[in-house]
Design a protein around this motif. Structure first.
Motif, PDB file in Angstrom:
ATOM      1  N   LEU A 212       4.534   2.592 -15.758  1.00 36.22           N
ATOM      2  CA  LEU A 212       4.494   2.970 -14.348  1.00 36.22           C
ATOM      3  C   LEU A 212       3.640   1.973 -13.558  1.00 36.22           C
ATOM      4  O   LEU A 212       4.050   1.526 -12.474  1.00 36.22           O
ATOM      5  CB  LEU A 212       3.923   4.385 -14.205  1.00 36.22           C
ATOM      6  N   LEU A 213       2.477   1.620 -14.097  1.00 30.60           N
ATOM      7  CA  LEU A 213       1.620   0.665 -13.406  1.00 30.60           C
ATOM      8  C   LEU A 213       2.293  -0.702 -13.282  1.00 30.60           C
ATOM      9  O   LEU A 213       2.177  -1.372 -12.252  1.00 30.60           O
ATOM     10  CB  LEU A 213       0.288   0.514 -14.157  1.00 30.60           C
ATOM     11  N   LYS A 214       2.997  -1.115 -14.328  1.00 28.11           N
ATOM     12  CA  LYS A 214       3.696  -2.397 -14.284  1.00 28.11           C
ATOM     13  C   LYS A 214       4.748  -2.393 -13.176  1.00 28.11           C
ATOM     14  O   LYS A 214       4.890  -3.373 -12.426  1.00 28.11           O
ATOM     15  CB  LYS A 214       4.344  -2.692 -15.632  1.00 28.11           C
ATOM     16  N   PHE A 215       5.473  -1.297 -13.058  1.00 25.19           N
ATOM     17  CA  PHE A 215       6.484  -1.173 -12.008  1.00 25.19           C
ATOM     18  C   PHE A 215       5.831  -1.245 -10.629  1.00 25.19           C
ATOM     19  O   PHE A 215       6.316  -1.940  -9.726  1.00 25.19           O
ATOM     20  CB  PHE A 215       7.245   0.142 -12.165  1.00 25.19           C
ATOM     21  N   LEU A 216       4.721  -0.532 -10.445  1.00 28.17           N
ATOM     22  CA  LEU A 216       4.044  -0.511  -9.150  1.00 28.17           C
ATOM     23  C   LEU A 216       3.484  -1.889  -8.799  1.00 28.17           C
ATOM     24  O   LEU A 216       3.564  -2.328  -7.646  1.00 28.17           O
ATOM     25  CB  LEU A 216       2.931   0.525  -9.161  1.00 28.17           C
ATOM     26  N   LEU A 217       2.913  -2.572  -9.786  1.00 28.55           N
ATOM     27  CA  LEU A 217       2.363  -3.899  -9.525  1.00 28.55           C
ATOM     28  C   LEU A 217       3.461  -4.907  -9.211  1.00 28.55           C
ATOM     29  O   LEU A 217       3.258  -5.842  -8.436  1.00 28.55           O
ATOM     30  CB  LEU A 217       1.540  -4.368 -10.728  1.00 28.55           C
ATOM     31  N   SER A 218       4.625  -4.713  -9.800  1.00 32.43           N
ATOM     32  CA  SER A 218       5.729  -5.635  -9.572  1.00 32.43           C
ATOM     33  C   SER A 218       6.402  -5.395  -8.225  1.00 32.43           C
ATOM     34  O   SER A 218       6.839  -6.351  -7.567  1.00 32.43           O
ATOM     35  CB  SER A 218       6.769  -5.500 -10.694  1.00 32.43           C
ATOM     36  N   ASN A 219       6.484  -4.132  -7.804  1.00 35.57           N
ATOM     37  CA  ASN A 219       7.249  -3.793  -6.604  1.00 35.57           C
ATOM     38  C   ASN A 219       6.396  -3.435  -5.385  1.00 35.57           C
ATOM     39  O   ASN A 219       6.889  -3.508  -4.256  1.00 35.57           O
ATOM     40  CB  ASN A 219       8.195  -2.624  -6.921  1.00 35.57           C
ATOM     41  N   HIS A 220       5.141  -3.030  -5.616  1.00 36.96           N
ATOM     42  CA  HIS A 220       4.259  -2.652  -4.501  1.00 36.96           C
ATOM     43  C   HIS A 220       2.868  -3.213  -4.795  1.00 36.96           C
ATOM     44  O   HIS A 220       1.888  -2.458  -4.878  1.00 36.96           O
ATOM     45  CB  HIS A 220       4.217  -1.131  -4.340  1.00 36.96           C
ATOM     46  N   HIS A 221       2.786  -4.519  -4.931  1.00 38.95           N
ATOM     47  CA  HIS A 221       1.575  -5.156  -5.437  1.00 38.95           C
ATOM     48  C   HIS A 221       0.354  -4.880  -4.560  1.00 38.95           C
ATOM     49  O   HIS A 221      -0.692  -4.412  -5.044  1.00 38.95           O
ATOM     50  CB  HIS A 221       1.788  -6.668  -5.570  1.00 38.95           C
ATOM     51  N   SER A 222       0.447  -5.149  -3.276  1.00 38.30           N
ATOM     52  CA  SER A 222      -0.716  -5.014  -2.408  1.00 38.30           C
ATOM     53  C   SER A 222      -1.204  -3.569  -2.325  1.00 38.30           C
ATOM     54  O   SER A 222      -2.404  -3.298  -2.409  1.00 38.30           O
ATOM     55  CB  SER A 222      -0.394  -5.528  -1.003  1.00 38.30           C
ATOM     56  N   SER A 223      -0.276  -2.627  -2.173  1.00 36.50           N
ATOM     57  CA  SER A 223      -0.667  -1.212  -2.094  1.00 36.50           C
ATOM     58  C   SER A 223      -1.299  -0.740  -3.393  1.00 36.50           C
ATOM     59  O   SER A 223      -2.255   0.057  -3.376  1.00 36.50           O
ATOM     60  CB  SER A 223       0.564  -0.352  -1.768  1.00 36.50           C
ATOM     61  N   THR A 224      -0.768  -1.219  -4.525  1.00 36.96           N
ATOM     62  CA  THR A 224      -1.319  -0.827  -5.821  1.00 36.96           C
ATOM     63  C   THR A 224      -2.713  -1.397  -6.006  1.00 36.96           C
ATOM     64  O   THR A 224      -3.639  -0.689  -6.449  1.00 36.96           O
ATOM     65  CB  THR A 224      -0.406  -1.301  -6.966  1.00 36.96           C
ATOM     66  N   ILE A 225      -2.894  -2.688  -5.676  1.00 37.58           N
ATOM     67  CA  ILE A 225      -4.219  -3.304  -5.775  1.00 37.58           C
ATOM     68  C   ILE A 225      -5.199  -2.588  -4.846  1.00 37.58           C
ATOM     69  O   ILE A 225      -6.366  -2.346  -5.200  1.00 37.58           O
ATOM     70  CB  ILE A 225      -4.151  -4.807  -5.428  1.00 37.58           C
ATOM     71  N   ALA A 226      -4.730  -2.218  -3.646  1.00 32.48           N
ATOM     72  CA  ALA A 226      -5.587  -1.506  -2.697  1.00 32.48           C
ATOM     73  C   ALA A 226      -6.009  -0.155  -3.267  1.00 32.48           C
ATOM     74  O   ALA A 226      -7.175   0.248  -3.157  1.00 32.48           O
ATOM     75  CB  ALA A 226      -4.848  -1.313  -1.375  1.00 32.48           C
ATOM     76  N   THR A 227      -5.072   0.558  -3.895  1.00 27.27           N
ATOM     77  CA  THR A 227      -5.388   1.863  -4.497  1.00 27.27           C
ATOM     78  C   THR A 227      -6.385   1.714  -5.635  1.00 27.27           C
ATOM     79  O   THR A 227      -7.354   2.481  -5.735  1.00 27.27           O
ATOM     80  CB  THR A 227      -4.101   2.533  -5.007  1.00 27.27           C
ATOM     81  N   LEU A 228      -6.168   0.724  -6.498  1.00 28.42           N
ATOM     82  CA  LEU A 228      -7.079   0.492  -7.622  1.00 28.42           C
ATOM     83  C   LEU A 228      -8.467   0.093  -7.119  1.00 28.42           C
ATOM     84  O   LEU A 228      -9.487   0.520  -7.677  1.00 28.42           O
ATOM     85  CB  LEU A 228      -6.516  -0.598  -8.532  1.00 28.42           C
ATOM     86  N   THR A 229      -8.508  -0.708  -6.058  1.00 30.12           N
ATOM     87  CA  THR A 229      -9.791  -1.097  -5.479  1.00 30.12           C
ATOM     88  C   THR A 229     -10.504   0.111  -4.896  1.00 30.12           C
ATOM     89  O   THR A 229     -11.727   0.266  -5.052  1.00 30.12           O
ATOM     90  CB  THR A 229      -9.587  -2.164  -4.382  1.00 30.12           C
ATOM     91  N   GLY A 230      -9.749   0.990  -4.231  1.00 32.04           N
ATOM     92  CA  GLY A 230     -10.344   2.207  -3.688  1.00 32.04           C
ATOM     93  C   GLY A 230     -10.890   3.106  -4.780  1.00 32.04           C
ATOM     94  O   GLY A 230     -11.976   3.691  -4.638  1.00 32.04           O
ATOM     95  N   ILE A 231     -10.157   3.215  -5.883  1.00 30.45           N
ATOM     96  CA  ILE A 231     -10.625   4.024  -7.018  1.00 30.45           C
ATOM     97  C   ILE A 231     -11.956   3.482  -7.535  1.00 30.45           C
ATOM     98  O   ILE A 231     -12.901   4.231  -7.796  1.00 30.45           O
ATOM     99  CB  ILE A 231      -9.566   4.027  -8.135  1.00 30.45           C
ATOM    100  N   MET A 232     -12.024   2.161  -7.665  1.00 26.91           N
ATOM    101  CA  MET A 232     -13.251   1.543  -8.160  1.00 26.91           C
ATOM    102  C   MET A 232     -14.394   1.711  -7.164  1.00 26.91           C
ATOM    103  O   MET A 232     -15.540   1.979  -7.545  1.00 26.91           O
ATOM    104  CB  MET A 232     -13.001   0.059  -8.445  1.00 26.91           C
ATOM    105  N   LEU A 233     -14.081   1.590  -5.864  1.00 30.72           N
ATOM    106  CA  LEU A 233     -15.104   1.746  -4.829  1.00 30.72           C
ATOM    107  C   LEU A 233     -15.663   3.169  -4.816  1.00 30.72           C
ATOM    108  O   LEU A 233     -16.878   3.377  -4.791  1.00 30.72           O
ATOM    109  CB  LEU A 233     -14.493   1.399  -3.468  1.00 30.72           C
ATOM    110  N   GLY A 234     -14.767   4.171  -4.860  1.00 32.01           N
ATOM    111  CA  GLY A 234     -15.224   5.555  -4.850  1.00 32.01           C
ATOM    112  C   GLY A 234     -15.992   5.941  -6.093  1.00 32.01           C
ATOM    113  O   GLY A 234     -16.890   6.791  -6.053  1.00 32.01           O
TER     114      GLY A 234
END
Length: 288
Positions: A212-234
């Motif tokens: 699932l993560l591979k699919f998201l990174l391939s098709n929605h890269h910026s939004s996925t990176i933004a979500t992962l960054t938010g998770i790490m920030l919180g």
């Protein structure tokens, strides 16, 4: 990553994320399929037969061993070497240890932020995921644990998904689900039923979630990176050094030491990035 997984509240996925190998990690893990278990069984059972052996080896060669073996070796070595040292340091110097990781992770946020597109959608994903993770890392209640095998399977699958995500540890999820002590007791008492089902949940969870993560990174890269960054920030809320101040309070010298250690964590991040540029990030595994 091995050292981070020993630290309560810190995820090995965080280290993979800030060191620039996260997408390679996801692609490498997603190269493993459930059918490879059958291939491994065939290899063992029919090793003497040239054709079966060749077919099994051909199927297993689809796994990105060149990435996974060095990574797993590094993680395993760190766990074996540091398994006694880190818990002792965490017990004796929790304020200083969490200051180090807080500096390392917090100072990585701007570097990762540059990987995102500066659009409204990415900003929304970052803010929402950061707020949700901040709330989750607060005084969350604990669910009632259960030795029921379906629930044990579910807890293993969810915990390994959390471990892959940057910023949240699998052990924390097990605590929230009320399964932490149940799993530890099962390991201690050699309860093969619970341990086996828990491991099965881990295997199913990691293979499914990485796809699932591979699919998201391939098709929605910026939004996925933004979500992962938010998770790490919180998740920084969980390792904020102020959470680990001893009952007697801290002196001015201790605060100064904490500030120095936070800066040391930032320096470690800069050295990690410099090493990445000098050695070159590992090439992304081929699509599978």
């Amino acid at each position: 990553m091995g050292v981070a997984d020993i630290i309560p509240g810190v995820s090995g996925g965080t280290i993979a994320f800030i060191s620039g190998i996260y997408e390679q990690l996801i692609a490498a893990i997603s190269s493993v399929r459930f059918s490879h278990a059958l291939s491994a069984a065939k290899l063992i059972a029919f090793f003497w037969h040239r054709t079966y052996r060749a077919n099994a080896l051909s199927e297993l060669s689809q796994i990105h061993w060149s990435f996974l073996l060095p990574l797993l070796t590094g993680i395993g070595t760190a766990v074996l070497v540091m398994a006694r040292i880190i818990p002792q340091l965490m017990k004796d110097y929790p304020l200083y240890m969490y200051s180090l990781f807080f500096g390392l992770i917090a100072c990585s946020i701007p570097i990762i932020f540059r990987q995102m597109e500066r659009d409204f959608q990415s900003g929304v994903f970052l803010v929402v995921s950061a707020l949700l993770m901040f709330l989750l890392m607060g005084d969350a209640g604990t669910l009632q644990g259960s030795a029921s095998l379906p629930y044990v399977f579910l807890s293993g699958a969810i915990a390994i998904c959390a471990m892959i995500l940057p910023g949240i540890s699998g052990s924390y999820i097990l605590v929230l689900m009320g399964q932490y002590l149940i799993v530890l007791d099962a390991l201690h008492n050699k309860d093969l039923a619970i341990v086996s089902v828990f491991i099965l949940g881990i295997i199913v969870g990691i293979i499914s979630f990485t796809r699932l993560l591979k699919f998201l990174l391939s098709n929605h890269h910026s939004s996925t990176i933004a979500t992962l960054t938010g998770i790490m920030l919180g998740s920084l809320r969980a390792i904020w050094p102020g959470n680990f101040v001893p009952e007697g309070g801290v002196s001015a010298s201790s605060i100064a030491i904490c500030v120095f250690i936070v800066m040391l964590g930032a320096l470690m991040l800069l050295l990690l990035n410099r090493a990445s540029r000098s050695l070159g990030d590992p090439a992304p595994p081929l699509s599978s």
